[in-house]
Design a protein around this motif. Structure first.
Motif, short mmCIF file in Angstrom:
data_model
loop_
_atom_site.label_atom_id
_atom_site.label_comp_id
_atom_site.label_asym_id
_atom_site.label_seq_id
_atom_site.Cartn_x
_atom_site.Cartn_y
_atom_site.Cartn_z
N THR A 118 0.83 -1.21 0.00
CA THR A 118 0.00 0.00 0.00
C THR A 118 0.86 1.26 0.00
OG1 THR A 118 -1.77 -1.12 1.21
CG2 THR A 118 -1.74 1.29 1.33
N TYR A 119 1.97 1.21 0.74
CA TYR A 119 2.83 2.39 0.91
C TYR A 119 3.99 2.41 -0.08
CZ TYR A 119 0.10 2.07 5.15
OH TYR A 119 -0.95 1.95 6.02
N GLY B 3 1.34 8.33 2.77
CA GLY B 3 0.19 8.28 3.68
C GLY B 3 0.38 7.34 4.85
N TYR B 4 1.60 6.84 5.05
CA TYR B 4 1.86 5.91 6.14
C TYR B 4 1.51 6.52 7.50
CZ TYR B 4 4.41 2.64 9.17
OH TYR B 4 4.75 1.73 10.14
N SER C 141 1.61 -1.56 10.88
CA SER C 141 0.97 -0.25 10.97
C SER C 141 1.87 0.78 11.66
CB SER C 141 -0.35 -0.36 11.75
OG SER C 141 -0.09 -0.63 13.12
N TYR C 142 1.57 2.03 11.37
CA TYR C 142 2.31 3.14 12.00
C TYR C 142 2.20 3.06 13.52
CZ TYR C 142 3.01 7.99 13.62
OH TYR C 142 3.41 9.11 14.29
N GLN C 143 0.99 2.75 14.01
CA GLN C 143 0.78 2.70 15.45
C GLN C 143 1.65 1.62 16.10
OE1 GLN C 143 -1.68 2.79 13.15
NE2 GLN C 143 -2.31 4.92 13.54
N LYS C 144 1.74 0.44 15.45
CA LYS C 144 2.53 -0.65 16.00
C LYS C 144 4.02 -0.32 15.96
CE LYS C 144 3.17 -5.65 15.73
NZ LYS C 144 2.77 -6.91 15.05
#
Length: 652
Positions: free
Chosen positions: A320-321, A398-399, A349-352
């Motif tokens: 995706t990125y 958009g990450y 994910s960015y959060q992880k």
């Protein structure tokens, strides 16, 4: 550093782990920054920074670098190979013509090109009313049935229906699915598909054809099992291994129990892996298997996947990125290791990732060696600039959940930049090349070749130290690495692999130069300490006999004058004649193994080699020419258990 250390060669080796041999704009960027900043700033100011966080922040904020860095990063934009409806149609028409001519392989190649270049369904109504993808899949599905590749055909036809195959083809599509299910011995599903086909095809002639087809028998040499990832294995870590730490060796793997030759010690899936760009057209971007009937990314034409499952796994995470920046990344000239450093971020994910940065939760990866205390300031600067470039690509893709309009990263984004800089250092010493064995159709191992297809990081296998006379070898199943013993080991023996230079093939000076420059350590293994000769220089007549006391490491060099010899170390008496007979038996087994290998009975050959090597090590000690030849042959046999492609042409 080693006595053989070549600083210039070491610098070039380090640079190549960041940048490929190919031209690209990144090194021009680096040279411009270095020229503007000056050697004094690089060494006296940047070089004195103590943390990766300070280094990554410095390239954005220092007066000597920030203007050039921000200017280049502000120009980062999407560069990728887009879909093309015109090309998709032309390739499909060429595929149909090749099919009519009976050239199925050419037709398959052209249909696959049509599939990969087709725009998303409904995206461009100018071509095939927006249904180019479904039509390409439908055409390839019919071709695959003619080629009796029913698993792949079924997948294509199902995907064609999912992509809104025109209604005029629906009845035929379910009919073809029924044929596939019948060939795969899935009778219930075959009946359902036949029933649907009959409802959709109301022509009496067609219905009669379907009824006849229902009653016919499909003779197929395949089995009824569903297509599975047979090239993957369950993760495994032998209980016979443990990890120790020493000041001059760092962390390393040792044996807890006796290990026999041929034992599988580790099967590990990668923490992250990247396919080489040269393999984008031949291997699955996600699982690394050879492509047969590839499917594409919905947005770009850069990559291909072996199945919808792999496509979905990639496009729901890292691709995706990376998708719309792949050509930019490749065009920068960055190395596959740099891409892997990015993949370690994009695959979650960015959060992880942010949580990992803040809590250092993934200790297995974060504790791997970086040799930061040995790294020069100029090298640090190059890696910090690469980290900044990769960070900018993450911003734009958009990450971080923003539009990426702000070039200057915020504090959380800087943490990701810090992690990228760590990855770029760590991968230099811990990544593994993933390979497959290329063979001819008759599976002749003598003419086989190893093909480097990608790079991966395996946190457990990364703990294995180097030895120029390695205890283990590796091969790959898909992306998974398999570590197997190639000689017996006793408790507390170091379980070492080989980082490239083998004592039997490269001189001591060459090995030390490679290892000190590429991996920054001086090798002190037995082969180096005692300067074992190359394979060609090993005298077959020079043979050693171990002392019969298992707790003693003494040995005698043949020939000897007495029938019995007293060991000078432990005073045990060894009957030489008995051991010489066993040594002769070893050599007979080696010959048996080589004959089996020449007859392409690789599993049987491997088993014989393992027995012979175990027996040899119980009565003798290296170096020994025949044993090393047997170990090399064993390693070749083991590669046939992993990634193998019969793509080479046999020379007449």
């Amino acid at each position: 550093m080693s006595d053989f250390d070549d600083k210039d060669y070491r610098s070039r080796c380090s640079e190549k782990t960041l940048q490929t041999e190919c031209n690209g704009f990144f090194m021009d960027f680096v040279h411009l920054v270095k020229e503007n900043a000056g050697e004094t700033w690089i060494k006296k100011k940047f070089g004195r920074l103590k943390s990766d966080k300070d280094r990554i922040r410095s390239v954005y904020e220092s007066e000597e670098t920030k203007e050039i860095v921000l200017k280049l990063l502000s120009n980062v934009q999407q560069v990728y190979r887009k879909k093309d409806g015109t090309i998709s149609i032309l390739k499909r028409l060429e595929a149909e013509a090749a099919f009519d001519d009976g050239d199925f392989n050419k037709s398959l190649l052209l249909y696959s090109q049509s599939v990969l270049r087709a725009p998303k369904t409904g995206e461009c109504s100018t071509y095939d009313s927006g249904l180019s993808l479904s039509l390409a899949l439908w055409g390839r599905g019919k071709l695959l049935i003619s080629m009796q590749e029913y698993h792949l055909a079924l997948t294509d036809i199902q995907q064609a229906i999912k992509e809104h195959l025109p209604n005029i083809f629906k009845g035929d599509a379910y009919w073809k699915m029924a044929i596939c299910y019948k060939a795969l011995k899935e009778d219930k599903k075959s009946k359902v598909a036949y029933d649907l086909a009959e409802k959709l095809l109301d022509s009496k002639e067609r219905l009669e054809e379907i009824r006849k087809d229902r009653e016919s028998d499909i003779r197929w040499v395949g089995n009824g099992a569903k297509n599975s990832k047979s090239n993957t294995s369950k993760p495994f870590l032998s209980e016979k291994l443990t990890v120790k730490t020493a000041e001059n060796l760092g962390r390393f793997v040792v044996a807890k129990k006796e290990i026999k030759t041929g034992e599988t010690l580790v099967v590990e899936s990668p923490y992250a892996a990247c396919l080489l760009p040269d393999m984008f057209g031949t291997h699955c971007h996600h699982c690394f298997v050879r492509l047969r009937a590839p499917v594409g990314c919905p947005d770009c034409s850069n990559v291909a996947f072996c199945s919808p499952t792999c496509k979905d796994a990639a496009t729901s995470t890292y691709h995706t990125y990376e998708c719309k920046y792949l050509d930019l990344l490749i065009g920068s000239g960055m190395s596959i290791l740099s891409h892997t450093a990015l993949r370690m971020i994009t695959q979650q994910s960015y959060q992880k990732t942010l949580e990992m940065c803040k809590t250092k939760s993934d200790q297995e990866v974060l504790s791997l060696c970086t040799n930061s205390d040995k790294r020069e300031s100029g090298d640090f600067l190059q890696r910090a600039l690469m980290a900044a470039f990769l960070l900018r690509c993450l911003q734009k893709s958009g990450y971080f959940g923003t539009d990426g309009s702000n070039v200057l990263p915020n504090e959380d984004e800087l943490l990701i930049g810090e992690l990228l800089l760590f990855n770029l250092q760590m991968l230099q010493f811990n990544a593994h090349e993933v390979f497959e064995q290329l063979m001819t159709n008759d599976c002749d191992l003598k003419s086989s070749k190893l093909l480097y297809i990608g790079v991966a990081i395996y946190p457990k296998v990364a703990l294995f130290n180097h030895d120029c006379y390695p205890a283990v070898t590796r091969y790959f199943k898909g992306k998974d690495i398999v570590i197997t013993a190639v000689r017996p080991l006793h408790p507390n023996d170091t379980v070492a692999e080989n980082y490239g230079p083998i004592f039997s093939r490269k001189t001591l000076q060459d090995r030390q130069r490679i290892l000190s420059s590429r991996y920054w350590f001086k090798c002190e293994c037995n082969a180096c300490t005692f300067n074992w000769p190359l394979m060609d220089a090993l005298e077959e007549s020079t043979k050693n006999i171990r002392c019969c006391n298992e707790n003693c490491n003494g040995y005698f060099t043949l020939p000897v004058s007495n029938v019995s010899i007293t060991c000078s170390k432990c005073k045990a008496i060894t009957k030489v004649e008995d051991r010489v007979k066993l040594l002769q038996r070893c050599e007979e087994q080696y010959e048996e193994g080589f004959e089996l290998m020449m007859n392409r009975k690789y599993e049987e050959a491997a088993a014989v080699f393992c027995k012979a090597i175990d027996l040899f090590n119980s009565i003798s000690c290296p170096p020994h020419r025949t044993t090393h030849m047997a170990q090399e042959a064993l390693q070749l046999c083991l590669t046939t258990f992993g990634n193998v492609s019969n793509v080479l042409v046999k020379k007449s």
